[in-house]
Design a protein around this motif. Sequence first.
Motif, PDB file in Angstrom:
ATOM      1  N   LEU A   1      28.423  32.822  42.935  1.00 25.00           N
ATOM      2  CA  LEU A   1      30.157  33.865  42.797  1.00 25.00           C
ATOM      3  C   LEU A   1      29.281  35.131  42.209  1.00 25.00           C
ATOM      4  O   LEU A   1      28.439  35.268  40.915  1.00 25.00           O
ATOM      5  CB  LEU A   1      30.683  33.174  41.954  1.00 25.00           C
ATOM      6  N   ILE A   2      29.657  36.041  42.605  1.00 25.81           N
ATOM      7  CA  ILE A   2      29.049  37.991  41.526  1.00 25.81           C
ATOM      8  C   ILE A   2      30.584  37.925  41.887  1.00 25.81           C
ATOM      9  O   ILE A   2      31.288  38.366  42.775  1.00 25.81           O
ATOM     10  CB  ILE A   2      28.586  38.145  41.945  1.00 25.81           C
ATOM     11  N   GLU A   3      30.466  38.871  40.005  1.00 18.81           N
ATOM     12  CA  GLU A   3      31.247  39.983  40.471  1.00 18.81           C
ATOM     13  C   GLU A   3      31.081  41.487  40.713  1.00 18.81           C
ATOM     14  O   GLU A   3      30.079  41.641  40.085  1.00 18.81           O
ATOM     15  CB  GLU A   3      31.264  39.940  38.733  1.00 18.81           C
ATOM     16  N   LYS A   4      31.251  42.005  41.628  1.00 17.09           N
ATOM     17  CA  LYS A   4      31.353  43.091  42.546  1.00 17.09           C
ATOM     18  C   LYS A   4      31.848  44.267  41.459  1.00 17.09           C
ATOM     19  O   LYS A   4      32.000  45.625  41.252  1.00 17.09           O
ATOM     20  CB  LYS A   4      31.523  43.553  43.897  1.00 17.09           C
ATOM     21  N   GLY A   5      32.400  44.143  40.555  1.00 19.04           N
ATOM     22  CA  GLY A   5      33.613  45.295  39.369  1.00 19.04           C
ATOM     23  C   GLY A   5      34.951  45.380  40.403  1.00 19.04           C
ATOM     24  O   GLY A   5      35.503  45.197  41.432  1.00 19.04           O
ATOM     25  N   ASP A   6      36.030  45.904  39.450  1.00 16.61           N
ATOM     26  CA  ASP A   6      37.279  45.931  39.882  1.00 16.61           C
ATOM     27  C   ASP A   6      37.895  45.223  40.620  1.00 16.61           C
ATOM     28  O   ASP A   6      38.682  45.370  41.727  1.00 16.61           O
ATOM     29  CB  ASP A   6      36.756  47.686  40.584  1.00 16.61           C
TER      30      ASP A   6
ATOM     31  N   ALA B   1      45.825  37.142  44.527  1.00 19.19           N
ATOM     32  CA  ALA B   1      45.020  37.848  42.793  1.00 19.19           C
ATOM     33  C   ALA B   1      45.693  39.602  42.268  1.00 19.19           C
ATOM     34  O   ALA B   1      46.240  40.511  42.894  1.00 19.19           O
ATOM     35  CB  ALA B   1      43.632  37.727  42.696  1.00 19.19           C
ATOM     36  N   PRO B   2      45.838  40.015  41.252  1.00 20.22           N
ATOM     37  CA  PRO B   2      46.093  41.022  40.729  1.00 20.22           C
ATOM     38  C   PRO B   2      45.119  41.691  40.656  1.00 20.22           C
ATOM     39  O   PRO B   2      43.591  41.747  41.455  1.00 20.22           O
ATOM     40  CB  PRO B   2      45.165  40.556  39.014  1.00 20.22           C
ATOM     41  N   ARG B   3      45.501  43.269  40.851  1.00 19.75           N
ATOM     42  CA  ARG B   3      44.684  44.295  41.713  1.00 19.75           C
ATOM     43  C   ARG B   3      42.962  44.285  40.998  1.00 19.75           C
ATOM     44  O   ARG B   3      42.474  44.593  41.597  1.00 19.75           O
ATOM     45  CB  ARG B   3      45.161  45.669  40.961  1.00 19.75           C
ATOM     46  N   TRP B   4      43.272  44.929  39.525  1.00 18.95           N
ATOM     47  CA  TRP B   4      41.551  44.650  38.736  1.00 18.95           C
ATOM     48  C   TRP B   4      41.895  43.038  38.114  1.00 18.95           C
ATOM     49  O   TRP B   4      42.347  43.222  37.255  1.00 18.95           O
ATOM     50  CB  TRP B   4      41.730  45.892  37.621  1.00 18.95           C
ATOM     51  N   PHE B   5      41.005  42.755  37.788  1.00 19.14           N
ATOM     52  CA  PHE B   5      40.905  41.303  37.100  1.00 19.14           C
ATOM     53  C   PHE B   5      39.160  41.331  36.513  1.00 19.14           C
ATOM     54  O   PHE B   5      37.728  41.560  37.443  1.00 19.14           O
ATOM     55  CB  PHE B   5      41.068  39.711  37.595  1.00 19.14           C
ATOM     56  N   SER B   6      38.611  41.021  35.099  1.00 21.65           N
ATOM     57  CA  SER B   6      37.460  39.767  35.225  1.00 21.65           C
ATOM     58  C   SER B   6      37.290  38.985  34.965  1.00 21.65           C
ATOM     59  O   SER B   6      38.259  37.471  35.355  1.00 21.65           O
ATOM     60  CB  SER B   6      37.143  40.187  33.753  1.00 21.65           C
TER      61      SER B   6
END
Length: 389
Positions: A347-352, A373-378
């Motif tokens: 699983l990889i975060e692609k950003g934003d 999910a919220p529009r932006w998250f980490s």
Amino acid sequence: MGSLSSAITANLSTFPHVSANLPTDIITDIFTRLPVKSLIRFKCVSKSMYALVHNKIFIKKHVNRAIHQSDPKLILKNEFKLFGVEIINDKKLIRARKLQVPFALSLEKVEISGSCNGLLCISDQSCNEDIFLFNPSTKKYKKLPVPEFDVPTIETTCFTSLGFGYHQADDDYKVIRSIYLYDKPFVDIDSYECEARVYSLASDKWKKINGGIPYHISSRAAVCFNECLIWKASRGLGRGMTVLVVAFDMNREEFKEIHRPEYKDSHDKCQIEVGVFRGEFAMFHMWREDRVEIWTMKDFGARESWTRMFVIGRRALINFDNYAFVHLKPVCEMMNLSNGNGKNFLLIEKGDGELILYDFENEIATDFKIQRAPRWFSVTTFVESLVSP
């Protein structure tokens, strides 16, 4: 694991029998496989059930099984809220659910500064004065006392870094807070006043770490591995800046540098992140518009033991129009999304607020969609546990 199982059996021998038909050790082994939600319900069944679920050795065995035999749970964070991620309907539905955080009104902006054995270290992103240890599975939490620093902790002129982890030698959870006083902005980052203090959950006290911090720790969250809290850090300023990996050794209570892998390409051409991959300390190198490399340290602390495990190249992202490798951040490996076919995914975060799944076997990445999910998250990972702060 055999000695731990024996210890649990001995420890539970004084409890009333949970079942008249099954031995206590078999019952405890079955219960370690159950989710926390079910175990909390069972506390109301009988005194023996209550005693079992609150037994410290049982709690340790339960969390150890969760760590080694199941995928980590995911928590999404935006500035003000936390969301748990549910995978239901035989993995066909993945959705976010807002978490109820009892102390949410105490924080201006939520910051997760570490995750260990089911506990999250949560602080205020604006200043980190208020620090909480929180178990999202049981909703139990503890507010830490505010440490007294010799360095002025003025919100507008200081930077705080935090680290949280489990110290096995002391059977204790610890938080380290470092303060940097920015009284000479853009002049000499290495001359800033700095101070570190470490908190012990067992004693509920902070103490000062002797000696200075010879690095600028630029991350507000640490990775806990092998009795160490590990951060990305730097030394110097501007073009003379060197990016480092540093650790706080909880046994010696001192800082030390972890040497990065040696390779031909310049370190200046990539971003780095630190983590744990397949039980080993790992570094993720993100080369702009080129590749992501996963390196693991086979013998922790030995520079010559660095091994490049995987390279995720351009072919993996052929289905994506807009991407930059420098923004890709590996989160965790997941094995239970493959419907029993034995595949592993990264699983990889692609950003934003975007996630992708990388298929190691086919070397291809696909979107990982989370409904609601919220529009932006980490993203932060954790395991379900009964550990109380």
